[in-house]
Structures are given as structure tokens and as C-alpha cells.
Motif scaffolding. Structure first.
Motif, mmCIF file in Angstrom:
data_model
loop_
_atom_site.group_PDB
_atom_site.id
_atom_site.type_symbol
_atom_site.label_atom_id
_atom_site.label_comp_id
_atom_site.label_asym_id
_atom_site.label_seq_id
_atom_site.Cartn_x
_atom_site.Cartn_y
_atom_site.Cartn_z
ATOM 1 N N TRP A 152 -45.880 15.092 -11.753
ATOM 2 C CA TRP A 152 -46.716 14.726 -10.591
ATOM 3 C C TRP A 152 -48.067 14.124 -10.967
ATOM 4 O O TRP A 152 -48.621 13.362 -10.209
ATOM 5 N N LYS B 119 -37.021 21.270 -9.029
ATOM 6 C CA LYS B 119 -37.781 20.503 -8.022
ATOM 7 C C LYS B 119 -38.187 19.151 -8.602
ATOM 8 O O LYS B 119 -38.079 18.123 -7.935
ATOM 9 N N ALA B 120 -38.641 19.173 -9.854
ATOM 10 C CA ALA B 120 -39.128 17.956 -10.489
ATOM 11 C C ALA B 120 -37.987 16.965 -10.720
ATOM 12 O O ALA B 120 -38.184 15.752 -10.609
ATOM 13 N N TYR C 156 -35.506 16.289 -8.882
ATOM 14 C CA TYR C 156 -35.260 15.495 -7.675
ATOM 15 C C TYR C 156 -36.328 14.421 -7.494
ATOM 16 O O TYR C 156 -36.113 13.377 -6.907
ATOM 17 N N HIS C 157 -37.488 14.718 -8.021
ATOM 18 C CA HIS C 157 -38.646 13.859 -7.852
ATOM 19 C C HIS C 157 -38.665 12.740 -8.896
ATOM 20 O O HIS C 157 -39.258 11.689 -8.694
ATOM 21 N N TYR C 158 -37.960 12.986 -10.017
ATOM 22 C CA TYR C 158 -38.031 12.118 -11.202
ATOM 23 C C TYR C 158 -37.325 10.781 -10.958
ATOM 24 O O TYR C 158 -36.238 10.741 -10.391
ATOM 25 N N THR C 159 -37.973 9.685 -11.427
ATOM 26 C CA THR C 159 -37.346 8.372 -11.227
ATOM 27 C C THR C 159 -37.230 7.580 -12.531
ATOM 28 O O THR C 159 -37.349 6.376 -12.543
#
Lengths: 261, 268
Positions: free
Chosen positions: B173, B258-259, B261-264
């Protein structure tokens, strides 16, 4: 004048870059504040078990510690980010672009990055130092104070020169980690009053690797009679170290072979 | 044992020993510097008090304390700061998403390889330094103390891995997280007794420090090596760490999930 104008541009870029990454900016300020608390806490706890340290009372030692925080904050603000990147520039060949610019390479690589977050911490360090001075039972005049400011700036310069001396071997050794870690370990000696060092260790830390001079000598201005030999010692060592660093730097540049260096 | 475990350990060991000049300058240089400075500081303190012993520590034992504490810190901290954050920034964690193993499991193994290697260094230095600062013959108590200390350090290192992972995973983040790991190092060192033995701290702070994991990570192992702590204290420290470990483990797993799902990929 040209260099001053250039430096003002560096300042502008650094502040606008720092404010782009606000969380990082905030984290760095908190990190340094924790460092300050730990340093002061160390001596506060130590003085629960001792009436003095190498002849210094608690209030004198706290003036010394806050002077250390000042030097550290100034170094972090002006030089530290640049020093961090220098080994990478040399290893990756990025130094090429600095060598081809029409200004002193040493000026450029030493001062390009100004740490805006550390500048905020410098304000905290000044506050801590002012508080420490109010706790001191000694009287001092404006001359003492101005001399102190001059010696603290000399201390920052000496700190920079010593760090450069430990970084420059990367021109020959490829990895700088050992020397870098060695330098930071030596840094602990700055955080202790110079009078605790005796015998050969004192000689090493005040002449060969003069880390003990950086903060202790300036702090002594406030609670010891000014001695010319002390000032000559400090300035003499700084000049010699500066010459060694410049010679070493020039030799390093000669050994530099771009990306494969 | 899974077949890839030994391969990972051997690769990491090769990395540790890749730059030998760095390695030896680092190890011997740092140790001697810490030792000389600590000795100078405590000589001044002992002299100011006109005593030969403070809080159960003679000057020689105090010197040994300051030799062991940084080595234990180094062992416990295993792989260096950025071991996870760096891979998050440059997209290196992509491989863990496709490999048939759990990322945190793999990273804990590489982290612990560093710890095990540094633990061997620590014990070697202890054997030499113990002889220099306490020339009495080695006894069984020395070896049991070192053995209990070593076990506790490995448990401490595994616990510290999860605390540090929480800091490193903030990289999903935030743009820069090394500052969090440095903050953790300052706090752990100070509250764990690496800067000052905890027996010098005010009595009112000691019950609070006992609840935190740092005392069990640094102070207790040092005291076990010095023969100032016994098996009961080692057990108490181990239980403190075991109380923290599950909470940290689940928190890390939760944060990783959680991370993920956030990771791109690259460009976080």
C-alpha cells in the motif's frame, strides 16, 4: 553563485518530490523521532545508576546527546540520501551522467538530494538542544554559542568526509556493504563522550578515524574553558581528512570504468 | 522435509558468502568496534561509581554482554531489511503466486537460513570471547546455557520474521517501508536490552517489558549465555514468544491474503 543557484533548485525539487510520497515522508519523521527518544532514553536510564560519566554530569551529557542529534539531523538533511545512492551510481555506471555535467561531480553527487523530512527533524533536534541548554548550570556567552555553531558545522563536514572515505573503496571492491556497515558501527563512537576513550583507542578515535571529535569537542565549548589546542586539533584533523578524501576520490575516478566498475 | 528446502538453504548460503571481503570486514570489524566502545563506556561508569560490579555484572561480563547482544540481534533479524518489500515493488513476488508453495513459508525459510548461519558465528565467537573474558575452564553450565540460548534465539528469529513481515507487507500500500523496519529495530533493541541491560531500567517498567516479546528475544538469551538465567527463565521466555507467535502468524496470513487481492504485478 552559480552553485548556490543550483543548490536552490535541488531544494525545490527535493521538497516537491518529498510531498508526493506523504506517507513515506511521515514514516521517516516518526523513525527519526524514535531514534531521538532512544538516544536520550539511553542516557537518562544510565544516569539512574551513575552520578557522572567521564566527569560529565547528566545535564552536560544531555547537551552532548542533543548536539549529536543536531549533527545527525544536519547530516541526514544535507548528505545522507546522496551518500546512500553513491555506491549504486558507481556500480551501475550511473556516475557517467554526473561526470559529463559542467559542474563539480563531487558537489553534484554529495548535495543533489536534500532530505525534506530530515529538515523537519532538524527543527525537533534544535528544540531538544534548546531544552538541554536550559537544564545546564553553566553560563555561556554569545561567542561560545557562535563558536559552537561553527564547530557543529565542522562536525557535520567531518562526518561527511569520513563517510565518503568509507564509500570510495566501492570503486575497487564492487560491493560496499562491508565498509558501509563498518562505518555505521563506528558511528556508535560519535554517540559517546570522547573522554571515555583512553589509551590507543582514544588516539585512533581522535586522530586516525576521528569519529570522537564530531560531537564531543563542540559540546565541550559550553562547560569547559576554551582551549586553542582543542580547536586546532579539530580543524587540523578536518583539513587532513578532507585532503585524504579528495585524493582518494580522484584515484577512485581514475579507476572507474563505467558500468563494469 | 520437502525436497526444495535444502536447495533453498544452499542457495541462500551461497548468497551470504558471495562477497567474502564484505563478510569478514562486517563480522570482525563490527564486533570489535562494539566491544571497544562498550568497554570504554562501562569502564567510565564503573570508575565513576568506584565499584567492580553493577547489577551482578563485572566489567568483563558487561563486555561479554555487549559482544553477545549485537550478535544475537543480528542473528534474530536474519535476512536484511527489505527482504519482502523489495520483491513487492519490483514484481518479484509474481513467482510465489504461481509456484506450488506458500510465499511466507518460502520467505521464512530464507530468513531462517541467515539466522542459522549467524547463530553458528555467534557460538564460535562466544567460545573464544568466553575464554578471553572469563578464563575459568568451560563447564557443563556454559554449554547448557549456550544450547538453551541458541534454541531461544531461533524461536525469537522465527517470531521476529512475522513481526518484520507485517512491516514489509505495508509495501503493498505504501511507497517505502524500510522506515517501519528500522523503527522496529530501534524499539526491539532498546526494549530488548541490546543498548542497556534491562536490570538498569527502572523497576516500574520491568513488568511491561516482560509482556512484550523483545526481552525474550535479546535479554534472556544473553543472560542464558552469561549464566545469569536458568532453565525456568528460558522456558518463561519461550512461552512469551509462543504466546505472540500464533497471533503474528495469523495476522501475517490475513494481511498477505488481503494484499494478494490488491496486488497488480510490477509497478506497485
Amino acid at each position: 553563485m552559480r552553485y548556490l543557484r543550483l543548490y536552490l533548485h535541488f531544494l525545490r525539487f527535493s521538497f516537491s518530490r518529498a510531498l508526493q510520497f506523504r506517507l513515506d515522508f511521515f514514516f521517516k519523521i516518526i523513525m527519526d523521532l524514535i531514534f531521538y527518544v532512544v538516544n536520550i532514553g539511553f542516557y537518562k536510564i544510565l544516569f539512574l545508576s551513575t552520578p557522572s560519566l567521564a566527569g560529565w554530569s547528566e545535564s552536560q551529557t544531555i547537551v552532548f546527546v542533543s548536539s549529536y542529534l543536531l549533527v545527525d539531523a544536519l547530516h541526514m538533511t544535507v548528505f545522507a540520501s546522496n551518500m546512500w545512492w553513491l555506491p549504486f551510481y558507481i556500480n551501475r555506471g550511473d556516475l557517467d551522467s554526473y561526470l559529463t555535467r559542467p559542474v563539480s561531480t563531487l558537489f553534484l553527487i554529495s548535495l543533489r538530494e536534500f532530505a525534506a523530512n530530515s529538515f523537519i527533524n532538524l527543527l525537533f533536534a534544535i528544540g531538544i538542544f534548546s531544552w538541554a541548554l536550559t537544564q545546564l548550570d553553566y553560563s555561556y556567552n554569545l561567542t561560545d554559542f557562535l563558536l559552537y555553531v561553527g564547530l557543529i558545522l565542522n562536525g557535520v563536514l567531518l562526518h561527511y568526509v569520513l563517510q565518503m572515505i568509507f564509500i570510495i573503496p566501492v570503486f575497487w571492491t564492487q560491493s560496499n556493504r562491508g565498509f558501509n556497515d563498518f562505518f555505521f558501527s563506528m558511528g556508535i563512537s560519535i554517540e559517546r563522550p570522547d573522554l571515555i576513550y583512553k589509551g590507543p583507542l582514544r588516539w585512533v578515535l581522535t586522530f586516525i578515524l576521528p569519529f570522537a571529535l564530531i560531537v564531543s569537542f563542540p559540546a565541550r565549548i559550553f562547560f569547559e574553558t576554551q582551549s586553542e589546542s582543542l580547536l586546532m586539533h579539530l580543524f587540523g584533523v578536518t583539513v587532513v581528512m578532507w585532503v585524504i578524501m579528495l585524493t582518494f576520490w580522484r584515484k577512485g575516478l581514475k579507476a572507474y570504468s563505467s558500468a563494469s566498475s | 522435509m520437502k525436497p526444495w528446502v535444502l536447495k533453498v538453504i544452499s542457495t541462500e548460503l551461497r548468497k551470504i558468502l558471495a562477497y567474502r571481503s564484505d563478510f569478514w570486514i562486517n563480522f570482525i570489524g563490527q564486533m570489535l568496534i562494539q566491544l571497544f566502545i562498550a568497554r570504554a563506556l562501562w569502564s567510565a561508569v564503573f570508575e565513576a561509581n568506584g565499584v567492580t560490579e553493577m547489577r551482578g555484572l563485572t566489567l568483563d561480563k558487561m563486555t561479554l554482554y555487549y559482544l553477545l547482544a549485537p550478535l544475537i540481534m543480528k542473528t534474530m533479524m536474519g535476512e536484511n531489511i527489505g527482504f519482502l518489500a523489495r520483491e513487492i515493488y519490483d514484481g518479484g513476488i509474481n513467482r510465489y503466486l504461481v509456484w506450488p508453495l506458500k510465499a511466507l513459508q518460502y520467505k521464512s525459510l530464507t530468513f531462517m537460513t541467515y539466522s542459522i548461519f549467524y547463530l553458528l558465528q555467534l557460538n564460535l565467537m562466544y567460545l573464544i570471547a568466553r575464554f578471553i573474558f572469563d578464563p575459568s575452564p568451560y563447564s557443563l553450565a556454559d554449554f547448557t546455557g549456550a544450547l538453551m540460548g541458541s534454541g531461544l534465539i531461533l524461536l525469537a528469529s522465527y517470531t521476529y520474521f512475522y513481526i518484520m513481515s507485517l512491516c514489509e507487507m505495508v509495501a503493498f500500500w505504501a511507497d517505502n517501508t524500510w522506515t517501519l523496519s528500522v523503527m522496529l529495530r530501534f524499539v526491539a533493541s532498546f526494549l530488548g536490552g541490546a543498548f542497556l541491560p534491562l536490570s538498569f531500567f527502572p523497576d516500574s517498567l520491568l513488568p511491561v517489558l516482560k509482556l512484550l516479546p523483545f526481552q525474550a528475544m535479546i535479554s534472556t538469551p544473553v543472560n542464558l549465555y552469561l549464566g545469569r538465567a536458568d532453565g525456568a527463565q528460558a522456558l518463561e521466555a519461550a512461552l512469551t514468544l509462543l504466546m505472540w507467535l500464533p497471533a503474528l502468524y495469523f495476522l501475517s496470513r490475513l494481511m498477505w491474503r488481503k494484499a494478494s487481492y490488491h496486488y497488480t504485478g510490477v509497478g506497485m
